[in-house]
Write a protein that holds these residues in place. Sequence first.
Motif, PDB file in Angstrom:
ATOM      1  N   PHE A 131      -6.134  -6.178   8.510  1.00  0.00           N
ATOM      2  CA  PHE A 131      -7.042  -5.025   8.589  1.00  0.00           C
ATOM      3  C   PHE A 131      -8.444  -5.336   9.079  1.00  0.00           C
ATOM      4  O   PHE A 131      -9.221  -4.419   9.338  1.00  0.00           O
ATOM      5  CB  PHE A 131      -7.151  -4.351   7.215  1.00  0.00           C
ATOM      6  N   GLU A 163       2.314  -2.725   0.512  1.00  0.00           N
ATOM      7  CA  GLU A 163       3.259  -3.524   1.288  1.00  0.00           C
ATOM      8  C   GLU A 163       4.616  -2.838   1.235  1.00  0.00           C
ATOM      9  O   GLU A 163       5.203  -2.682   0.166  1.00  0.00           O
ATOM     10  CB  GLU A 163       3.368  -4.942   0.752  1.00  0.00           C
ATOM     11  N   THR A 212       5.477  -4.712   6.130  1.00  0.00           N
ATOM     12  CA  THR A 212       4.350  -4.064   6.794  1.00  0.00           C
ATOM     13  C   THR A 212       3.289  -3.702   5.762  1.00  0.00           C
ATOM     14  O   THR A 212       3.611  -3.190   4.688  1.00  0.00           O
ATOM     15  CB  THR A 212       4.801  -2.794   7.532  1.00  0.00           C
ATOM     16  N   TYR A 243      -0.152  -1.536   4.729  1.00  0.00           N
ATOM     17  CA  TYR A 243      -0.874  -0.293   4.988  1.00  0.00           C
ATOM     18  C   TYR A 243      -2.129  -0.288   4.140  1.00  0.00           C
ATOM     19  O   TYR A 243      -2.121  -0.754   3.000  1.00  0.00           O
ATOM     20  CB  TYR A 243      -0.016   0.923   4.626  1.00  0.00           C
ATOM     21  N   TRP A 248      -4.344   5.627   1.463  1.00  0.00           N
ATOM     22  CA  TRP A 248      -3.260   6.567   1.189  1.00  0.00           C
ATOM     23  C   TRP A 248      -3.525   7.877   1.914  1.00  0.00           C
ATOM     24  O   TRP A 248      -3.411   8.973   1.375  1.00  0.00           O
ATOM     25  CB  TRP A 248      -3.112   6.760  -0.327  1.00  0.00           C
ATOM     26  N   VAL A 287      -0.392   7.268   6.474  1.00  0.00           N
ATOM     27  CA  VAL A 287       0.358   6.327   5.625  1.00  0.00           C
ATOM     28  C   VAL A 287       1.422   7.083   4.842  1.00  0.00           C
ATOM     29  O   VAL A 287       2.573   6.649   4.773  1.00  0.00           O
ATOM     30  CB  VAL A 287      -0.585   5.561   4.678  1.00  0.00           C
ATOM     31  N   LYS A 288       1.079   8.233   4.300  1.00  0.00           N
ATOM     32  CA  LYS A 288       2.036   9.049   3.561  1.00  0.00           C
ATOM     33  C   LYS A 288       3.234   9.403   4.461  1.00  0.00           C
ATOM     34  O   LYS A 288       4.377   9.318   4.035  1.00  0.00           O
ATOM     35  CB  LYS A 288       1.384  10.309   3.032  1.00  0.00           C
ATOM     36  N   ARG A 303       4.414   7.835   6.982  1.00  0.00           N
ATOM     37  CA  ARG A 303       5.246   6.665   7.272  1.00  0.00           C
ATOM     38  C   ARG A 303       6.091   6.234   6.076  1.00  0.00           C
ATOM     39  O   ARG A 303       7.185   5.723   6.235  1.00  0.00           O
ATOM     40  CB  ARG A 303       4.391   5.479   7.714  1.00  0.00           C
ATOM     41  N   LEU A 304       5.543   6.430   4.877  1.00  0.00           N
ATOM     42  CA  LEU A 304       6.204   5.879   3.687  1.00  0.00           C
ATOM     43  C   LEU A 304       7.005   6.878   2.863  1.00  0.00           C
ATOM     44  O   LEU A 304       7.848   6.474   2.073  1.00  0.00           O
ATOM     45  CB  LEU A 304       5.157   5.207   2.786  1.00  0.00           C
TER      46      LEU A 304
END
Length: 81
Positions: A21, A62, A67, A69, A72, A76-77, A79-80
């Motif tokens: 990051f 993680e 991966t 991130y 939040w 990100v939400k 993707r997860l």
Amino acid sequence: MHDIRANPLGAAEIARFLEAFGEALVNTRSTTWRGLDEAARQSDPADLLAAHPTVMKRPVIEAPDGTLYLGWGEAVKARLL
């Protein structure tokens, strides 16, 4: 879950997160950051995070595939979840 207040990150974890990051890992909006003097703010990010763990932007997540991130937010939400 890793509580950085109770159990700060080690040098290897800090280095891994900084590699992923960069300086975005340092939360310049935090109360901790605002309380730092200019010399501390200019220090190496790894040293800064080791000395002041709560200046790290959180959460770092993680995924099962390894991966990482940061935060939040909506991206990100998406993707997860």
